[in-house]
Design an enzyme around this catalytic site. Structure first.
Site, PDB file in Angstrom:
ATOM      1  N   ASP A  10      35.531  88.612  38.003  1.00 22.53           N
ATOM      2  CA  ASP A  10      34.132  87.800  37.107  1.00 22.53           C
ATOM      3  C   ASP A  10      32.972  87.780  38.531  1.00 22.53           C
ATOM      4  O   ASP A  10      32.799  87.761  39.629  1.00 22.53           O
ATOM      5  CB  ASP A  10      34.584  85.919  37.300  1.00 22.53           C
ATOM      6  CG  ASP A  10      33.768  85.079  36.726  1.00 22.53           C
ATOM      7  OD1 ASP A  10      34.264  84.443  36.437  1.00 22.53           O
ATOM      8  OD2 ASP A  10      32.837  85.126  36.898  1.00 22.53           O
ATOM      9  N   ASP A 105      31.234  88.161  31.615  1.00 25.43           N
ATOM     10  CA  ASP A 105      30.998  87.948  32.838  1.00 25.43           C
ATOM     11  C   ASP A 105      31.972  88.661  34.093  1.00 25.43           C
ATOM     12  O   ASP A 105      33.144  88.359  34.484  1.00 25.43           O
ATOM     13  CB  ASP A 105      30.360  88.188  33.895  1.00 25.43           C
ATOM     14  CG  ASP A 105      30.381  86.854  34.101  1.00 25.43           C
ATOM     15  OD1 ASP A 105      31.291  85.480  33.572  1.00 25.43           O
ATOM     16  OD2 ASP A 105      30.704  86.276  35.182  1.00 25.43           O
ATOM     17  N   GLU A 106      33.415  88.327  32.377  1.00 26.73           N
ATOM     18  CA  GLU A 106      35.000  88.548  33.444  1.00 26.73           C
ATOM     19  C   GLU A 106      35.806  88.842  31.724  1.00 26.73           C
ATOM     20  O   GLU A 106      35.753  89.395  31.051  1.00 26.73           O
ATOM     21  CB  GLU A 106      35.652  86.963  33.646  1.00 26.73           C
ATOM     22  CG  GLU A 106      35.566  85.839  32.539  1.00 26.73           C
ATOM     23  CD  GLU A 106      35.995  84.521  32.824  1.00 26.73           C
ATOM     24  OE1 GLU A 106      37.274  84.797  33.231  1.00 26.73           O
ATOM     25  OE2 GLU A 106      35.810  83.663  32.283  1.00 26.73           O
TER      26      GLU A 106
HETATM   27  P1  TTP Z   1      30.458  82.470  35.103  1.00 27.27           P
HETATM   28  O1  TTP Z   1      31.092  83.482  35.504  1.00 27.27           O
HETATM   29  O2  TTP Z   1      30.488  80.565  34.645  1.00 27.27           O
HETATM   30  O3  TTP Z   1      29.061  81.524  35.395  1.00 27.27           O
HETATM   31  P2  TTP Z   1      28.023  82.801  36.729  1.00 27.27           P
HETATM   32  O4  TTP Z   1      28.700  83.934  36.924  1.00 27.27           O
HETATM   33  O5  TTP Z   1      26.833  82.071  36.632  1.00 27.27           O
HETATM   34  O6  TTP Z   1      28.696  82.219  38.333  1.00 27.27           O
HETATM   35  P3  TTP Z   1      29.312  82.244  39.368  1.00 27.27           P
HETATM   36  O7  TTP Z   1      29.903  82.997  40.969  1.00 27.27           O
HETATM   37  O8  TTP Z   1      30.336  80.724  40.074  1.00 27.27           O
HETATM   38  O9  TTP Z   1      30.777  83.317  38.045  1.00 27.27           O
HETATM   39  O10 TTP Z   1      29.394  82.119  33.568  1.00 27.27           O
HETATM   40  C1  TTP Z   1      28.878  83.605  33.456  1.00 27.27           C
HETATM   41  C2  TTP Z   1      26.919  83.229  32.779  1.00 27.27           C
HETATM   42  O11 TTP Z   1      27.485  82.700  31.735  1.00 27.27           O
HETATM   43  C3  TTP Z   1      26.389  82.778  34.077  1.00 27.27           C
HETATM   44  O12 TTP Z   1      26.153  83.569  34.825  1.00 27.27           O
HETATM   45  C4  TTP Z   1      25.295  82.305  32.684  1.00 27.27           C
HETATM   46  C5  TTP Z   1      26.028  82.001  31.456  1.00 27.27           C
HETATM   47  N1  TTP Z   1      26.483  80.333  31.468  1.00 27.27           N
HETATM   48  C6  TTP Z   1      25.552  79.315  30.451  1.00 27.27           C
HETATM   49  O13 TTP Z   1      24.937  79.870  30.472  1.00 27.27           O
HETATM   50  N2  TTP Z   1      26.241  78.525  30.787  1.00 27.27           N
HETATM   51  C7  TTP Z   1      27.019  78.103  31.161  1.00 27.27           C
HETATM   52  O14 TTP Z   1      27.527  76.432  31.204  1.00 27.27           O
HETATM   53  C8  TTP Z   1      27.864  78.811  32.295  1.00 27.27           C
HETATM   54  C9  TTP Z   1      29.472  78.138  33.116  1.00 27.27           C
HETATM   55  C10 TTP Z   1      27.819  80.029  31.803  1.00 27.27           C
HETATM   56 MG    MG Z   2      30.751  84.797  37.004  1.00 30.01          MG
END
Ligand code: TTP
Ligand code: MG
Length: 394
Positions: A10, A105-106
Site C-alpha cells: 500500500d 494504491d494497493e
Molecule cells: P489510502 O491507502 O487509504 O491512504 P494513503 O495512501 O493516502 O495513506 P496511507 O499511507 O495511510 O496508505 O488511500 C489511497 C488513496 O486513495 C489516497 O492517497 C487518496 C485516496 N482516498 C480518497 O480519495 N478518499 C478516502 O477516503 C481514502 C481513504 C483514500
Molecule cells: Mg495508501
C-alpha cells in the site's frame, strides 16, 4: 527462515506523496489533497506531516483547515495518480504475475511461483520497495505473510516505508496477533468493536481466549465465525488476478448500517458506474451481472443474472443491478452493498444491424449510450468520480 508467500503493498500517503514528487518545494510540509478549505468537500488524503495535526481522509476540508491552518491545500489530479499507479503495477508485474489489485494504491501478490527467481517473499518485498523508490521516487509499505488477511494487516503496521513480516507457524501467528486491538480484524467496524468491548473483548488475544459459542450471542453466528477464524490468523481466500477472475466489482461499506432503500439504491448505482467505467477503460464487455449485500450481522448474499447481450453500457448495468436489488426482500440493516460483472470479453458489444428505422433500433440506442458513457468517463477522469451525477435512471 521460512516466510509467507502472500504480499500486500500500500503506497504511503499516495495522492499527497505524488504532489510532493511533482513539486519538491512541498517536501516536509503539511500537504492536504482535496477540496479547498473555503468550499464544501472533503480531504482525499494528507501527508504524514499534516496527519500530525489530526487531518484525515474523508474529513471535511473546513475541519482540516481548523486543525491545520498552515496546511497547503492542493486539488485532486486523478489522471496523474492513475499514471503513477500504472507505473507501480508495471514494477510489480515484473516481479510476479499473480496480482490482485484492490485499489489505486494497493494490491495483493501471490509470489509462490516467483520464489525460484527471487529467493523468498521478503526478498521480493525488498526488491519492490527498492524499485518503487529508485524508479518512481515514492515509498510503499509492504506486508509479507502466509495469507491475505495477515499480509494486509501487516502492510499497515509500520507505515510509512514499512516492511512487516508475519510468522508462518500457527502459534507464532496467534502470538503476533494477540496484542493488537480487535479493530484490526478485517470487517470489525465501530459497531462490532463496541459490542465486543462491552463483553471485555478488546484485543485479538481476548478473542482467541473465547470459544465460538461464547462469541455467537455477542455478535451473531456469521460474524462470530468470521472473527474467530481471523483472530487465529486463518484466512484461505486466494489471490485472484483480474484475468483469472474475469470479473470486475466495486463495493461500499456504509459508515453506519443503512436501512434507507433509496440510499442503498443510490450507492449501488455509484458502484455500477464505477464498474462500467473500468469495463470500458479495459475495452471489455460482460455477460453476467451480480449484486452483493451484507447485513449488519455479516450474513452476505450475492445474486446474479445473465444479460441478454454482452454490454459495457451503464444503462444496461444499472437496469440489471436495480432489478436484482428490487427482487430482494431486505430484512435487516445493510452494512455493505456492491456490484460486479463477469463472463467478460474483449471489445464493446457489436451486433448485426437488422433495423431499418433508426428510432426502433436498440443498437442505435446502444451507440448513443456508448457515446454518453465515454463522455461521462472522460469528465470523471479529469474531475473525479463525483464530478457528474446522472439524473434519474429510466
Ligand atoms: P489510502 O491507502 O487509504 O491512504 P494513503 O495512501 O493516502 O495513506 P496511507 O499511507 O495511510 O496508505 O488511500 C489511497 C488513496 O486513495 C489516497 O492517497 C487518496 C485516496 N482516498 C480518497 O480519495 N478518499 C478516502 O477516503 C481514502 C481513504 C483514500
Ligand atoms: Mg495508501
Amino acid at each position: 527462515m521460512n516466510y509467507g508467500t502472500i504480499l500486500h503493498f500500500d503506497m504511503d500517503a499516495f495522492f499527497a506523496s505524488i504532489e510532493v514528487l511533482d513539486n519538491p518545494s512541498l517536501k516536509g510540509k503539511p500537504v492536504i489533497v482535496g477540496s479547498p478549505p473555503d468550499q464544501r468537500g472533503v480531504v482525499s488524503t494528507a501527508s504524514y506531516e499534516a496527519r500530525k495535526f489530526g487531518v484525515r481522509s474523508a474529513m471535511p476540508s473546513r475541519t482540516a483547515f481548523k486543525l491545520c491552518p498552515q496546511g497547503i491545500f492542493v486539488p485532486v489530479r486523478m489522471e496523474r495518480y492513475g499514471e503513477i499507479s500504472d507505473q507501480v503495477l508495471a514494477i510489480v508485474e515484473s516481479l510476479t504475475p499473480v496480482i490482485e489489485q484492490v485499489s489505486v494504491d494497493e494490491a495483493f501478490l501471490d509470489v509462490s511461483g516467483a520464489l525460484r527467481r527471487w529467493g523468498d517473499g521478503v526478498a521480493i518485498a525488498k526488491e519492490l520497495k527498492r524499485r518503487v523508490s529508485k524508479e518512481i521516487g515514492l515509498t510503499v509499505s509492504v506486508g509479507v505473510a502466509p495469507n491475505k488477511f495477515l499480509a494486509k494487516l501487516a502492510s499497515d503496521l509500520q507505515k510509512p516505508d514499512g516492511l512487516t513480516v508475519v510468522p508462518v507457524e500457527p502459534d507464532a501467528i496467534a502470538k503476533f496477533l494477540a496484542p493488537l486491538p480487535i479493530s484490526r480484524i478485517w470487517g470489525v467496524g465501530k459497531v462490532s468493536a463496541a459490542q465486543l468491548e462491552k463483553f471485555g473483548i478488546q484485543t485479538i488475544g481476548d478473542v482467541q481466549r473465547k470459544r465460538l459459542t461464547d462469541l455467537e450471542p455477542i455478535v451473531g453466528r456469521a460474524m462470530a465465525e468470521h472473527i474467530h477464524a481471523l483472530a487465529l490468523g486463518q484466512d484461505d481466500r486466494p489471490v485472484v488476478t483480474d484475468y483469472e477472475a474475469k470479473s470486475i466489482s466495486s463495493e461500499h461499506t456504509f459508515l453506519e448500517d443503512c436501512e434507507d432503500l433509496l440510499a442503498i439504491r443510490q450507492v449501488l448505482i455509484e458502484n455500477v458506474e464505477h464498474v462500467g467505467m473500468r469495463l470500458r477503460k479495459g475495452g471489455l464487455s460482460c455477460r453476467v451481472a451480480h449484486i452483493k449485500y451484507r447485513y449488519d450481522t455479516f450474513q452476505t448474499f450475492t445474486r446474479q443474472r445473465a444479460l441478454k447481450v454482452a454490454t459495457s453500457s451503464d444503462r444496461d448495468l444499472v437496469d440489471s443491478a436495480l432489478a436484482l436489488l428490487d427482487a430482494q426482500k431486505l430484512e435487516r440493516p445493510i452494512r455493505l452493498v456492491g456490484f460486479g460483472v463477469s463472463d467478460l470479453s474483449e471489445g464493446p458489444a457489436k451486433e448485426p444491424d437488422p433495423f431499418l428505422f433508426e428510432e426502433l433500433n436498440p443498437h442505435k440506442r446502444r451507440e448513443k449510450d456508448q457515446r454518453l458513457d465515454s463522455a461521462v468517463d472522460s469528465i470523471r477522469e479529469k474531475f473525479g468520480t463525483g464530478a457528474v451525477k446522472r439524473g434519474k435512471w429510466k
